[in-house]
Design a protein around this motif. Structure first.
Motif, PDB file in Angstrom:
ATOM      1  N   PRO A 164       0.785  -1.226   0.000  1.00  0.00           N
ATOM      2  CA  PRO A 164       0.000   0.000   0.000  1.00  0.00           C
ATOM      3  C   PRO A 164       0.823   1.287   0.000  1.00  0.00           C
ATOM      4  O   PRO A 164       0.248   2.379  -0.052  1.00  0.00           O
ATOM      5  CB  PRO A 164      -0.795  -0.112   1.301  1.00  0.00           C
ATOM      6  CG  PRO A 164       0.085  -0.906   2.201  1.00  0.00           C
ATOM      7  CD  PRO A 164       0.790  -1.887   1.308  1.00  0.00           C
ATOM      8  N   ILE A 212      -1.981   1.829  -8.164  1.00  0.00           N
ATOM      9  CA  ILE A 212      -2.058   3.287  -8.210  1.00  0.00           C
ATOM     10  C   ILE A 212      -0.653   3.862  -8.319  1.00  0.00           C
ATOM     11  O   ILE A 212       0.251   3.491  -7.567  1.00  0.00           O
ATOM     12  CB  ILE A 212      -2.791   3.845  -6.974  1.00  0.00           C
ATOM     13  CG1 ILE A 212      -4.221   3.285  -6.966  1.00  0.00           C
ATOM     14  CG2 ILE A 212      -2.810   5.364  -6.979  1.00  0.00           C
ATOM     15  CD1 ILE A 212      -5.043   3.693  -5.771  1.00  0.00           C
ATOM     16  N   CYS A 225      -5.165   5.068 -11.561  1.00  0.00           N
ATOM     17  CA  CYS A 225      -5.475   3.754 -10.997  1.00  0.00           C
ATOM     18  C   CYS A 225      -5.721   2.771 -12.137  1.00  0.00           C
ATOM     19  O   CYS A 225      -6.518   3.041 -13.043  1.00  0.00           O
ATOM     20  CB  CYS A 225      -6.707   3.847 -10.102  1.00  0.00           C
ATOM     21  SG  CYS A 225      -7.257   2.255  -9.439  1.00  0.00           S
ATOM     22  N   THR A 257       0.301   6.683  -1.379  1.00  0.00           N
ATOM     23  CA  THR A 257       0.083   5.831  -0.210  1.00  0.00           C
ATOM     24  C   THR A 257      -1.413   5.540  -0.093  1.00  0.00           C
ATOM     25  O   THR A 257      -2.237   6.452  -0.192  1.00  0.00           O
ATOM     26  CB  THR A 257       0.575   6.530   1.071  1.00  0.00           C
ATOM     27  OG1 THR A 257       1.988   6.752   0.956  1.00  0.00           O
ATOM     28  CG2 THR A 257       0.294   5.676   2.302  1.00  0.00           C
ATOM     29  N   ILE A 258      -1.766   4.264   0.107  1.00  0.00           N
ATOM     30  CA  ILE A 258      -3.170   3.844   0.222  1.00  0.00           C
ATOM     31  C   ILE A 258      -3.452   3.520   1.687  1.00  0.00           C
ATOM     32  O   ILE A 258      -2.697   2.765   2.320  1.00  0.00           O
ATOM     33  CB  ILE A 258      -3.450   2.621  -0.663  1.00  0.00           C
ATOM     34  CG1 ILE A 258      -3.072   2.909  -2.129  1.00  0.00           C
ATOM     35  CG2 ILE A 258      -4.906   2.201  -0.549  1.00  0.00           C
ATOM     36  CD1 ILE A 258      -3.115   1.680  -3.022  1.00  0.00           C
ATOM     37  N   HIS A 259      -4.554   4.082   2.210  1.00  0.00           N
ATOM     38  CA  HIS A 259      -4.888   3.835   3.612  1.00  0.00           C
ATOM     39  C   HIS A 259      -6.378   4.063   3.851  1.00  0.00           C
ATOM     40  O   HIS A 259      -6.917   5.116   3.473  1.00  0.00           O
ATOM     41  CB  HIS A 259      -4.079   4.763   4.529  1.00  0.00           C
ATOM     42  CG  HIS A 259      -4.330   4.550   5.994  1.00  0.00           C
ATOM     43  ND1 HIS A 259      -3.718   3.550   6.714  1.00  0.00           N
ATOM     44  CD2 HIS A 259      -5.145   5.209   6.870  1.00  0.00           C
ATOM     45  CE1 HIS A 259      -4.129   3.600   7.962  1.00  0.00           C
ATOM     46  NE2 HIS A 259      -4.996   4.583   8.090  1.00  0.00           N
ATOM     47  N   VAL A 263      -6.454   7.521  -0.972  1.00  0.00           N
ATOM     48  CA  VAL A 263      -5.136   7.578  -1.612  1.00  0.00           C
ATOM     49  C   VAL A 263      -4.541   8.947  -1.310  1.00  0.00           C
ATOM     50  O   VAL A 263      -5.188   9.976  -1.499  1.00  0.00           O
ATOM     51  CB  VAL A 263      -5.242   7.370  -3.130  1.00  0.00           C
ATOM     52  CG1 VAL A 263      -3.870   7.513  -3.787  1.00  0.00           C
ATOM     53  CG2 VAL A 263      -5.853   6.013  -3.449  1.00  0.00           C
ATOM     54  N   SER A 265      -1.152  11.443  -2.094  1.00  0.00           N
ATOM     55  CA  SER A 265      -0.057  11.584  -3.050  1.00  0.00           C
ATOM     56  C   SER A 265       0.653  12.916  -2.860  1.00  0.00           C
ATOM     57  O   SER A 265       0.081  13.879  -2.338  1.00  0.00           O
ATOM     58  CB  SER A 265      -0.587  11.481  -4.486  1.00  0.00           C
ATOM     59  OG  SER A 265      -1.468  12.559  -4.773  1.00  0.00           O
ATOM     60  N   PHE A 277     -10.307   6.071  -2.872  1.00  0.00           N
ATOM     61  CA  PHE A 277      -9.620   4.915  -3.430  1.00  0.00           C
ATOM     62  C   PHE A 277     -10.407   4.276  -4.572  1.00  0.00           C
ATOM     63  O   PHE A 277      -9.826   3.787  -5.545  1.00  0.00           O
ATOM     64  CB  PHE A 277      -9.374   3.895  -2.319  1.00  0.00           C
ATOM     65  CG  PHE A 277      -8.859   2.560  -2.783  1.00  0.00           C
ATOM     66  CD1 PHE A 277      -7.532   2.403  -3.145  1.00  0.00           C
ATOM     67  CD2 PHE A 277      -9.703   1.449  -2.855  1.00  0.00           C
ATOM     68  CE1 PHE A 277      -7.051   1.168  -3.575  1.00  0.00           C
ATOM     69  CE2 PHE A 277      -9.231   0.213  -3.277  1.00  0.00           C
ATOM     70  CZ  PHE A 277      -7.900   0.072  -3.642  1.00  0.00           C
TER      71      PHE A 277
END
Length: 561
Positions: A164, A212, A225, A257-259, A263, A265, A277
């Motif tokens: 992620p 991504i 994406c 970063t995905i959380h 997303v 950036s 996301f």
């Protein structure tokens, strides 16, 4: 005596005849002799001397202290001097007529101007070798039609195998996954898909079916994406922004970063985005460089965002480092700023020493800390407030500290590595006592050891493996001793999977190798990005490797049968 002796010509008569002939015949013309400057000796000597100098410099500098970039710059300088010398001789000292010289120089000038005008863009690899993009080359056709991912925030999940963030959950480049094929020639990995992408050096964050990344699309930066199974574009979020520098190239550098279904950036010019996301819809966006009124880096913002509780931490930088900043994950509002950002008020000619590494969480002395290897050195911060706890200076003029710091198993020593004559160091971080606060002190420092220019080393079973100016090296991090050095891969990136190194070489080759403190053995390799300069870190999820450069992106199934 009867009769007369036979008549014979006398020498006097012959001499007289010769003299008469000489007097009556025109004098034979002698060949014209040219001054040595005008002869072909000068260009021949010039070619021999300069060529010999280039050969000797390259032969005796296979692993120079400052890397092959310096050797290549000297080579190009000598080559340029040789060309100028030859042109000068031809124009001013050769025996060719003025008319011939003027015609030849006019043709040369026209050809040079025509070639220079045909060059659209120049880019350099990590060793300063240039490549050229010409105006007649068609740009890649990028996917435009997009949909959205299927799912919702309630079902969002990050598995241990997912990636992620930059270099994985812990930013250490260590991957969990199945066994990989060991002979790619006899059993070639299947190419699952390949697609064109815009310029940029972002890696790929992967969760579920979503890949991504960031790329340049005309005059816009874009967070994009793609479906990991097909390579089809799912959504795109773009905004005005363009960063170009000849040695660094065009496009964004950081990795999203995905959380928790969002997303985050960081663009090359300081644009921080929070996106949905599943749809790519903008939740919030702000430009931290403009908000703070501070300059960009020479090679642009490159630190990837880090999630810390309810904040997202970014690294806009400061004149002397210590320039971290935490934003509210939901709103983008500033939560805290490091004290170093205040230094801009007193700086007469402010420059940014954010560096090119990304912040990371480490537990040191039973305390979770934000650790950043910025352009001035290594620092530890209170993860909740950003307060500077300790700092270790590891500075050079360019401020190009790139590699992620490595916390050793003992939990209180950190390895840092850089190029540009700085090398590696081991830092001992000591928790506060009744008499003193946090301390960061040098255990050892070796300027010529493990000079990580763009790449990130790997820590495995007490040994650190990394690219030392493009050559794979193993060191004992506790003693600072080199164990071995072999295999030239350029300024690429390495991951660790199942005790093996997966190396993305700068020239586009993917390499799998066995490592130990004793040696390196290349197991297999294949070309995945031909005719390329790869600075984008690869991502490996579930045995499938995702690779990209500044033109295309592809996926290969490496899983063992």
């Amino acid at each position: 005596m009867n009769g007369s002796p036979p008549s014979q010509p006398t020498s006097d008569a012959a001499s007289q005849n010769t003299a008469e002939t000489a007097e009556t015949s025109p004098v034979a013309e002698q060949p014209k002799k040219h001054h040595w400057l005008r002869s072909w000796g000068v260009p021949v000597i010039t070619l021999v001397v300069y060529s010999l100098a280039i050969v000797l410099i390259r032969a005796f500098n296979q692993d120079p202290f400052y890397g092959m970039a310096v050797v290549n710059l000297i080579t190009f300088s000598l080559g340029g001097a040789m060309v100028i010398t030859l042109i000068g001789w031809f124009a001013f000292a050769s025996y060719f007529s003025r008319r011939t010289v003027m015609i030849a120089l006019a043709i040369l000038l026209a050809a040079s101007v025509g070639w220079a005008g045909s060059v659209k863009m120049v880019r350099f690899d990590g060793d300063m070798v240039p490549t050229f993009t010409y105006r007649w080359e068609q740009p890649p056709e990028l996917q435009e039609k997009a949909g959205e991912l299927v799912g919702n925030r309630e079902t969002f999940e990050i598995r241990p195998e997912d990636a992620p963030a930059f270099r994985g959950v812990n930013r250490d480049g260590i991957v969990q996954g199945p066994a990989l094929k060991q002979d790619w020639q006899a059993n070639p990995p299947q190419e699952l898909w390949r697609t064109s992408v815009g310029e940029g050096y972002s890696s790929m964050a992967i969760v579920g079916n979503a890949l991504i990344t960031m790329e340049q699309r005309d005059e816009n930066e874009a967070v994009t994406c793609y479906d990991i199974n097909t390579g089809k574009l799912q959504w795109i979020h773009s905004y005005p922004g363009r960063f170009y520098e000849a040695m660094g190239g065009l496009g964004p550098r950081a990795t999203p970063t995905i959380h928790d279904g969002f997303v985050y950036s960081m663009g090359a010019n300081g644009d921080v985005c929070c996106l949905d996301f599943f749809t790519g819809e903008e939740i919030w966006q702000r430009n931290v460089l403009k908000d703070l009124g501070i300059p960009n880096l020479t090679w642009a913002m490159s630190s990837s965002p880090l999630i810390v509780g309810e904040t997202v931490v970014v690294n806009p930088g400061a004149p002397n480092g210590n320039g971290l900043m935490a934003l509210d994950r939901s709103t983008g509002e500033t939560v805290w700023k490091s004290d170093g950002l205040a230094d801009y008020k007193a700086a007469e000619s402010p420059s940014n020493y954010a560096g090119y590494s990304s912040p990371v969480l480490m537990t040191i002395g039973d305390m979770e800390q934000l650790v950043i290897f910025d352009g001035d050195g290594l620092s530890g911060h209170n993860a909740s407030t950003g307060e500077l706890l300790w700092h270790f200076k590891h500075h050079h003029g360019a401020g190009v500290n790139v590699a992620q710091p490595i916390l050793l198993e003992n939990g209180h020593q950190i390895l840092i590595s850089a190029s540009y004559g700085t090398g590696s160091a081991l830092v001992e971080v000591t928790a506060p006592t009744d008499d003193s606060g946090w301390k960061a002190e040098k255990v050892w420092h070796e300027a010529g050891l493990l000079r990580s220019k763009f790449s990130n080393p790997i820590y495995h079973e007490g040994t650190v493996y990394g690219l030392d100016e493009g050559i794979l090296m193993a060191i004992n991090p506790e003693t600072g001793k080199k164990l071995w050095k072999k295999g030239r891969f350029g300024h690429g990136q390495v991951l660790l999977v199942n005790g093996q190194l997966l190396i993305m070489a700068e020239d586009g080759d993917l390499v799998l190798g066995d490592i130990s403190p004793d040696t390196f053995r290349e197991v297999t390799r294949m070309t995945v990005l031909p005719d390329s300069r790869v600075w984008n870190p690869q991502t490996l999820v579930d045995g499938i490797v995702y690779v990209r450069d500044d033109k295309e992106m592809a996926a290969f199934d490496l899983k063992a049968d």
